[in-house]
Design a protein around this motif. Structure first.
Motif, PDB file in Angstrom:
ATOM      1  N   LEU A   1       0.832  -1.192   0.000  1.00  0.00           N
ATOM      2  CA  LEU A   1       0.000   0.000   0.000  1.00  0.00           C
ATOM      3  C   LEU A   1       0.872   1.249   0.000  1.00  0.00           C
ATOM      4  O   LEU A   1       1.902   1.277   0.666  1.00  0.00           O
ATOM      5  N   VAL A   2       0.426   2.246  -0.733  1.00  0.00           N
ATOM      6  CA  VAL A   2       1.072   3.562  -0.697  1.00  0.00           C
ATOM      7  C   VAL A   2       0.040   4.591  -0.262  1.00  0.00           C
ATOM      8  O   VAL A   2      -1.157   4.423  -0.488  1.00  0.00           O
ATOM      9  N   ARG A   3       0.526   5.626   0.381  1.00  0.00           N
ATOM     10  CA  ARG A   3      -0.371   6.697   0.806  1.00  0.00           C
ATOM     11  C   ARG A   3      -0.753   7.552  -0.404  1.00  0.00           C
ATOM     12  O   ARG A   3       0.083   7.812  -1.266  1.00  0.00           O
ATOM     13  N   LYS A   4      -2.021   7.959  -0.444  1.00  0.00           N
ATOM     14  CA  LYS A   4      -2.515   8.816  -1.523  1.00  0.00           C
ATOM     15  C   LYS A   4      -2.372  10.276  -1.108  1.00  0.00           C
ATOM     16  O   LYS A   4      -2.501  10.616   0.070  1.00  0.00           O
ATOM     17  N   ILE A   5      -2.116  11.123  -2.087  1.00  0.00           N
ATOM     18  CA  ILE A   5      -2.018  12.555  -1.837  1.00  0.00           C
ATOM     19  C   ILE A   5      -3.386  13.081  -1.418  1.00  0.00           C
ATOM     20  O   ILE A   5      -4.408  12.747  -2.021  1.00  0.00           O
ATOM     21  N   CYS A   6      -3.394  13.908  -0.388  1.00  0.00           N
ATOM     22  CA  CYS A   6      -4.633  14.504   0.106  1.00  0.00           C
ATOM     23  C   CYS A   6      -5.226  15.402  -0.985  1.00  0.00           C
ATOM     24  O   CYS A   6      -4.569  16.326  -1.459  1.00  0.00           O
ATOM     25  N   PRO A   7      -6.474  15.150  -1.394  1.00  0.00           N
ATOM     26  CA  PRO A   7      -7.083  15.971  -2.436  1.00  0.00           C
ATOM     27  C   PRO A   7      -7.369  17.410  -1.990  1.00  0.00           C
ATOM     28  O   PRO A   7      -7.469  18.303  -2.816  1.00  0.00           O
ATOM     29  N   SER A   8      -7.460  17.631  -0.681  1.00  0.00           N
ATOM     30  CA  SER A   8      -7.787  18.969  -0.179  1.00  0.00           C
ATOM     31  C   SER A   8      -6.612  19.941  -0.243  1.00  0.00           C
ATOM     32  O   SER A   8      -6.809  21.144  -0.359  1.00  0.00           O
TER      33      SER A   8
END
Length: 111
Positions: free
Chosen positions: A1-8
């Motif tokens: 798993l990789v962390r996703k960039i925060c869309p906010s």
């Protein structure tokens, strides 16, 4: 798993020379990263997504395994037949703006 960039708090930037080289690109690319906000606890990441490396065991690969061929030869044969390596799968997610190059290096270190 990789962390996703925060869309906010996602922002675009141009890759530097090192990042361009690590991604195997010839020209700098527009990448994304999170600045950090209250929704992501100032990490710049929110959520996770899987990256996958799937080896299809077909007749050629089965024969190589049975013959106790070196792992490097089996991997080369699989890649020649279309297998996507873990680092390449993650690289695509970096270029698409889903995750960062730092996550790619963290998760695929040694690949």
């Amino acid at each position: 798993l990789v962390r996703k960039i925060c869309p906010s708090c996602m922002e675009e930037y141009t890759s530097d020379e090192r990042e361009t080289r690590l991604l195997g690109l010839e020209e700098p690319a527009r990448l994304k990263r999170g600045r950090g906000c209250s929704l992501c606890n100032n990490t710049g990441y929110r959520g996770r997504i899987g990256i996958y490396e799937i080896l299809e065991i077909n007749r050629d690969i089965r024969n190589m395994i049975d013959e106790k061929q070196p792992e490097s030869l089996i991997e080369k044969k699989a890649v020649d037949q279309g297998m996507v390596l873990l680092r390449d799968a993650c690289r695509k997610k970096v270029i698409k703006g889903i995750t960062t190059i730092e996550e790619m290096l963290r998760v695929t270190y040694g690949y």
